[in-house]
Design a protein around this motif. Structure first.
Motif, PDB file in Angstrom:
ATOM      1  N   GLN A 220       0.829  -1.213   0.000  1.00 48.62           N
ATOM      2  CA  GLN A 220       0.000   0.000   0.000  1.00 48.62           C
ATOM      3  C   GLN A 220       0.858   1.256   0.000  1.00 48.62           C
ATOM      4  O   GLN A 220       0.533   2.246  -0.640  1.00 48.62           O
ATOM      5  CB  GLN A 220      -0.879   0.033   1.268  1.00 48.62           C
ATOM      6  N   SER A 221       1.976   1.204   0.753  1.00 46.90           N
ATOM      7  CA  SER A 221       2.784   2.415   0.889  1.00 46.90           C
ATOM      8  C   SER A 221       3.619   2.679  -0.365  1.00 46.90           C
ATOM      9  O   SER A 221       4.053   3.792  -0.592  1.00 46.90           O
ATOM     10  CB  SER A 221       3.676   2.343   2.132  1.00 46.90           C
ATOM     11  N   ASN A 222       3.834   1.644  -1.179  1.00 46.80           N
ATOM     12  CA  ASN A 222       4.566   1.847  -2.440  1.00 46.80           C
ATOM     13  C   ASN A 222       3.982   0.915  -3.504  1.00 46.80           C
ATOM     14  O   ASN A 222       4.232  -0.289  -3.484  1.00 46.80           O
ATOM     15  CB  ASN A 222       6.062   1.568  -2.231  1.00 46.80           C
ATOM     16  N   PRO A 223       3.213   1.476  -4.442  1.00 42.42           N
ATOM     17  CA  PRO A 223       2.536   0.647  -5.448  1.00 42.42           C
ATOM     18  C   PRO A 223       3.505  -0.168  -6.317  1.00 42.42           C
ATOM     19  O   PRO A 223       3.087  -1.106  -7.000  1.00 42.42           O
ATOM     20  CB  PRO A 223       1.766   1.659  -6.295  1.00 42.42           C
ATOM     21  N   GLU A 224       4.801   0.189  -6.271  1.00 43.82           N
ATOM     22  CA  GLU A 224       5.772  -0.605  -7.043  1.00 43.82           C
ATOM     23  C   GLU A 224       6.121  -1.919  -6.345  1.00 43.82           C
ATOM     24  O   GLU A 224       6.687  -2.827  -6.953  1.00 43.82           O
ATOM     25  CB  GLU A 224       7.046   0.209  -7.289  1.00 43.82           C
ATOM     26  N   ASN A 225       5.802  -2.004  -5.062  1.00 40.11           N
ATOM     27  CA  ASN A 225       6.051  -3.258  -4.322  1.00 40.11           C
ATOM     28  C   ASN A 225       5.006  -4.302  -4.690  1.00 40.11           C
ATOM     29  O   ASN A 225       3.841  -3.963  -4.927  1.00 40.11           O
ATOM     30  CB  ASN A 225       5.941  -3.035  -2.806  1.00 40.11           C
ATOM     31  N   SER A 226       5.414  -5.553  -4.696  1.00 43.74           N
ATOM     32  CA  SER A 226       4.400  -6.624  -4.783  1.00 43.74           C
ATOM     33  C   SER A 226       4.860  -7.766  -3.874  1.00 43.74           C
ATOM     34  O   SER A 226       5.090  -8.880  -4.320  1.00 43.74           O
ATOM     35  CB  SER A 226       4.209  -7.089  -6.226  1.00 43.74           C
ATOM     36  N   PHE A 227       5.001  -7.416  -2.589  1.00 46.93           N
ATOM     37  CA  PHE A 227       5.466  -8.398  -1.606  1.00 46.93           C
ATOM     38  C   PHE A 227       4.424  -9.475  -1.354  1.00 46.93           C
ATOM     39  O   PHE A 227       3.223  -9.217  -1.368  1.00 46.93           O
ATOM     40  CB  PHE A 227       5.781  -7.725  -0.269  1.00 46.93           C
ATOM     41  N   THR A 228       4.916 -10.673  -1.118  1.00 47.10           N
ATOM     42  CA  THR A 228       4.086 -11.728  -0.545  1.00 47.10           C
ATOM     43  C   THR A 228       4.547 -11.891   0.905  1.00 47.10           C
ATOM     44  O   THR A 228       5.557 -11.304   1.303  1.00 47.10           O
ATOM     45  CB  THR A 228       4.278 -13.061  -1.302  1.00 47.10           C
ATOM     46  N   ALA A 229       3.815 -12.703   1.662  1.00 47.11           N
ATOM     47  CA  ALA A 229       4.217 -12.952   3.053  1.00 47.11           C
ATOM     48  C   ALA A 229       5.187 -14.124   3.083  1.00 47.11           C
ATOM     49  O   ALA A 229       4.985 -15.112   2.377  1.00 47.11           O
ATOM     50  CB  ALA A 229       2.984 -13.261   3.892  1.00 47.11           C
ATOM     51  N   ARG A 230       6.217 -14.014   3.899  1.00 49.43           N
ATOM     52  CA  ARG A 230       7.175 -15.136   4.002  1.00 49.43           C
ATOM     53  C   ARG A 230       6.896 -16.021   5.210  1.00 49.43           C
ATOM     54  O   ARG A 230       7.497 -17.069   5.365  1.00 49.43           O
ATOM     55  CB  ARG A 230       8.606 -14.620   4.024  1.00 49.43           C
ATOM     56  N   TYR A 231       6.009 -15.552   6.097  1.00 46.06           N
ATOM     57  CA  TYR A 231       5.691 -16.340   7.292  1.00 46.06           C
ATOM     58  C   TYR A 231       4.187 -16.631   7.367  1.00 46.06           C
ATOM     59  O   TYR A 231       3.369 -15.716   7.389  1.00 46.06           O
ATOM     60  CB  TYR A 231       6.079 -15.571   8.565  1.00 46.06           C
ATOM     61  N   GLY A 232       3.854 -17.912   7.446  1.00 38.16           N
ATOM     62  CA  GLY A 232       2.480 -18.326   7.696  1.00 38.16           C
ATOM     63  C   GLY A 232       2.352 -18.850   9.117  1.00 38.16           C
ATOM     64  O   GLY A 232       3.296 -18.761   9.911  1.00 38.16           O
ATOM     65  N   ARG A 233       1.203 -19.452   9.416  1.00 38.91           N
ATOM     66  CA  ARG A 233       0.986 -19.956  10.773  1.00 38.91           C
ATOM     67  C   ARG A 233       1.934 -21.103  11.090  1.00 38.91           C
ATOM     68  O   ARG A 233       2.103 -22.016  10.276  1.00 38.91           O
ATOM     69  CB  ARG A 233      -0.457 -20.442  10.936  1.00 38.91           C
ATOM     70  N   LEU A 234       2.523 -21.040  12.287  1.00 40.33           N
ATOM     71  CA  LEU A 234       3.357 -22.150  12.749  1.00 40.33           C
ATOM     72  C   LEU A 234       2.444 -23.252  13.242  1.00 40.33           C
ATOM     73  O   LEU A 234       1.448 -22.983  13.922  1.00 40.33           O
ATOM     74  CB  LEU A 234       4.279 -21.645  13.861  1.00 40.33           C
ATOM     75  N   LYS A 235       2.791 -24.494  12.921  1.00 35.89           N
ATOM     76  CA  LYS A 235       1.852 -25.588  13.242  1.00 35.89           C
ATOM     77  C   LYS A 235       2.230 -26.288  14.542  1.00 35.89           C
ATOM     78  O   LYS A 235       1.581 -27.229  14.949  1.00 35.89           O
ATOM     79  CB  LYS A 235       1.813 -26.581  12.085  1.00 35.89           C
ATOM     80  N   ILE A 236       3.269 -25.785  15.213  1.00 35.65           N
ATOM     81  CA  ILE A 236       3.790 -26.478  16.394  1.00 35.65           C
ATOM     82  C   ILE A 236       2.821 -26.565  17.565  1.00 35.65           C
ATOM     83  O   ILE A 236       2.732 -27.562  18.223  1.00 35.65           O
ATOM     84  CB  ILE A 236       5.083 -25.797  16.894  1.00 35.65           C
ATOM     85  N   ASP A 237       2.089 -25.467  17.832  1.00 40.42           N
ATOM     86  CA  ASP A 237       1.268 -25.433  19.037  1.00 40.42           C
ATOM     87  C   ASP A 237      -0.225 -25.463  18.741  1.00 40.42           C
ATOM     88  O   ASP A 237      -1.019 -25.740  19.619  1.00 40.42           O
ATOM     89  CB  ASP A 237       1.549 -24.149  19.846  1.00 40.42           C
ATOM     90  N   ALA A 238      -0.587 -25.058  17.552  1.00 35.25           N
ATOM     91  CA  ALA A 238      -2.021 -24.867  17.303  1.00 35.25           C
ATOM     92  C   ALA A 238      -2.633 -26.056  16.620  1.00 35.25           C
ATOM     93  O   ALA A 238      -3.677 -26.068  16.207  1.00 35.25           O
ATOM     94  CB  ALA A 238      -2.214 -23.617  16.476  1.00 35.25           C
TER      95      ALA A 238
END
Ligand SMILES: C[C@@H](N)C(=O)N[C@H](C)C(=O)O
Ligand SMILES: [Zn+2]
Length: 238
Positions: A220-238
């Motif tokens: 949102q802060s820079n329309p030239e960015n197209s980041f994806t997320a590198r961290y999803g939910r950790l499955k260890i505890d949940a």
């Protein structure tokens, strides 16, 4: 669904590591542990490796500007079970504050209260595409401690379900006290952003790096960015 849930998650597999608490100030006892929140294998004081490194950087920046001030850690890693516990606790607290019981709520009142809760809490989703930010090990709730070891007054407590939690709540208030609150919130935000974090637009204390909210805010802060997320939910505890 929140807008940031559109962001794709490409899990990088980076480990969850213990935060070196001796470097920081820490809210103690932990606010959710003391309520009996069901933590599993990990305490709340864990984050992804790079997120810990960035947090150390943020504190280094802080100490260049304010020697002997510290970042105070309020909360970090939160399994989905704890997210569920805190959402339910906050709903019960909102009922209590209004002198109400769940049985006497009208459907409209019930909906309004849940909307209030979900203004500041993410849904305790187990869907891999919509993880609660803290369950990824990428989000942290923080404040500041000054050279006298006192918690810096930000004008509202962490987790308050009111408009005062909005980062810019005091921005246009000319009262000197309000201006000070705003300056403290800005200082926290400046050092965290300089270290690569993004701030939740609804909460002055919540920052993240590498999760869906971070990617969405960065794009949102820079329309030239197209980041994806590198961290999803950790499955260890949940
Ligand atoms: C409520 C606060 N502690 C918090 O962490 N809010 C965010 C949005 C969350 O629940 O992930
Ligand atoms: Zn948070």
């Amino acid at each position: 669904m929140r807008p940031y849930h559109q962001i794709q998650i490409c899990e990088c597999g980076e480990p969850l590591v213990e935060i070196p608490l001796q470097l920081f100030a820490v809210e103690s006892p932990h606010p959710y542990e003391k309520l009996g929140a069901p933590y599993g294998v990990h305490s709340p004081y864990y984050l992804r490796q790079t997120v810990v490194e960035n947090l150390i950087q943020a504190q280094n920046y802080l100490q260049l500007l304010r020697p002997h001030w510290y970042i105070q850690i309020f909360d970090a890693y939160r399994p989905v079970a704890v997210q569920q516990f805190m959402v339910d606790y906050s709903f019960a607290q909102a009922l209590n504050e209004r002198g109400l019981t769940e049985a006497e709520l009208s459907p409209t009142q019930r909906q309004e209260l849940w909307e209030l809760v979900y203004q500041i809490w993410a849904a305790p989703s187990l869907d891999e595409k919509t993880p609660p930010p803290h369950s990824t090990g990428a989000a942290i709730d923080v404040t500041l401690v000054n050279e006298q070891g006192q918690i810096v007054d930000m004008g509202s407590p962490i987790d308050e379900m009111s408009a005062r939690s909005l980062p810019d709540y005091y921005a246009n208030n000319q009262d000197p006290q309000a201006q000070q609150y705003h300056a403290h919130r800005q200082l926290l935000c400046d050092v965290m952003l300089r270290a690569g974090f993004q701030r939740n637009p609804r909460e002055w204390w919540h920052f993240s790096f590498g999760d869906q909210m971070w990617a969405w805010l960065s794009n949102q802060s820079n329309p030239e960015n197209s980041f994806t997320a590198r961290y999803g939910r950790l499955k260890i505890d949940a």
